[in-house]
Design a protein around this motif. Structure first.
Motif, PDB file in Angstrom:
ATOM      1  N   SER A 168       0.818  -1.205   0.000  1.00 47.06           N
ATOM      2  CA  SER A 168       0.000   0.000   0.000  1.00 47.06           C
ATOM      3  C   SER A 168       0.859   1.265   0.000  1.00 47.06           C
ATOM      4  O   SER A 168       0.543   2.247  -0.684  1.00 47.06           O
ATOM      5  CB  SER A 168      -0.927  -0.008   1.215  1.00 47.06           C
ATOM      6  N   TYR A 171       4.121   0.256  -3.444  1.00 44.47           N
ATOM      7  CA  TYR A 171       4.005  -0.433  -4.725  1.00 44.47           C
ATOM      8  C   TYR A 171       2.595  -0.445  -5.305  1.00 44.47           C
ATOM      9  O   TYR A 171       2.383  -0.994  -6.380  1.00 44.47           O
ATOM     10  CB  TYR A 171       4.495  -1.885  -4.586  1.00 44.47           C
ATOM     11  N   ARG A 172       1.660   0.166  -4.634  1.00 45.54           N
ATOM     12  CA  ARG A 172       0.281   0.121  -5.112  1.00 45.54           C
ATOM     13  C   ARG A 172       0.129   0.797  -6.472  1.00 45.54           C
ATOM     14  O   ARG A 172      -0.699   0.383  -7.286  1.00 45.54           O
ATOM     15  CB  ARG A 172      -0.617   0.789  -4.082  1.00 45.54           C
ATOM     16  N   TRP A 173       0.934   1.832  -6.710  1.00 43.73           N
ATOM     17  CA  TRP A 173       0.873   2.529  -8.009  1.00 43.73           C
ATOM     18  C   TRP A 173       1.290   1.609  -9.148  1.00 43.73           C
ATOM     19  O   TRP A 173       0.786   1.712 -10.268  1.00 43.73           O
ATOM     20  CB  TRP A 173       1.777   3.752  -7.970  1.00 43.73           C
ATOM     21  N   LYS A 174       2.204   0.693  -8.866  1.00 45.64           N
ATOM     22  CA  LYS A 174       2.715  -0.216  -9.888  1.00 45.64           C
ATOM     23  C   LYS A 174       1.865  -1.470 -10.004  1.00 45.64           C
ATOM     24  O   LYS A 174       1.715  -2.045 -11.095  1.00 45.64           O
ATOM     25  CB  LYS A 174       4.160  -0.600  -9.556  1.00 45.64           C
ATOM     26  N   PRO A 176      -1.808  -2.213  -8.975  1.00 46.69           N
ATOM     27  CA  PRO A 176      -3.113  -1.862  -8.387  1.00 46.69           C
ATOM     28  C   PRO A 176      -3.860  -3.068  -7.821  1.00 46.69           C
ATOM     29  O   PRO A 176      -4.616  -2.938  -6.869  1.00 46.69           O
ATOM     30  CB  PRO A 176      -3.863  -1.244  -9.572  1.00 46.69           C
TER      31      PRO A 176
END
Length: 213
Positions: A168, A171-174, A176
């Motif tokens: 969260s 790495y959430r941007w990479k 989802p």
């Protein structure tokens, strides 16, 4: 803050990270490990085949040279890699983890699972590639890791929550979808191993694998 420690105390702490049957081997390994004068950072307890061991969260010792380690036995080499998989530098952890991935020793398992709950993406990828057998029902890896997880449910639940937290935050941007994140895929594989060992569905402490959170 990390405080200075007497060498004898530091030795006792690191010997406790392995089953008692390995105490002499651990001391032989520690004889070639450069001393820092600092204590290993914190620790966490897990059960390995009915025995409680106490692993360091981090060590700061420099790596020993090749001349120092050449005479170590195969078991002692694995112990050395386990200890340095707890090193404060991510690249050192990754290098020694890579040397552990072929091991089927039960006392190696907590070192690997702990790293699965950390934040370095390259380390998660090494574990995923090295434990490909977790995807195979009935495999030696499934039995090994499944037994460990079922013996240590609180430790594994805490590991799952750490994986979610790092995903969260970083790495959430990479990724989802949590299940596409290497740490999420590992947790799913570990739960499958635990479910097979238990003979029932293992509880989940992460988002469902296909959910976009």
């Amino acid at each position: 803050m990390q405080l200075p420690q007497a060498p004898s105390h530091a030795t006792h702490v690191l010997v406790a990270a392995f089953p008692t049957c390995l105490a002499a081997d651990v001391r032989r390994v520690l004889a070639v490990v450069p001393d820092t004068g600092l204590a290993p950072m914190d620790s966490f307890e897990v059960e390995v085949q009915g025995e409680t061991v106490d692993l360091p969260s981090r060590i700061c010792n420099e790596e020993p040279g090749a001349d120092s380690t050449r005479l170590l036995t195969g078991t002692q080499q694995v112990i050395l890699h386990c200890l340095y998989s707890r090193h404060s530098a991510g690249r050192v952890r990754q290098h020694h983890l890579e040397q552990l991935m072929g091991s089927r020793e039960p006392w190696v398992v907590p070192f690997v699972v702990q790293l699965a709950g950390e934040y370095v993406l390259e380390i998660l990828e090494v574990i995923g590639q090295g434990l490909a057998g977790l995807a195979v029902p009935g495999s030696a890896e499934r039995r090994l890791y499944g037994e460990f997880i079922t013996r240590n449910p609180a430790f594994f639940a805490r590991t799952e929550r750490r994986v979610v937290s790092y995903w969260s935050c970083y790495y959430r941007w990479k990724y989802p979808v949590f299940g596409a994140y290497p740490g999420g895929a590992l947790m799913e594989a570990f739960r499958a191993a635990a479910s097979e060992h238990l003979g029932a569905r293992w509880p989940r402490h992460t988002p469902p694998p296909l959910r976009v959170a």
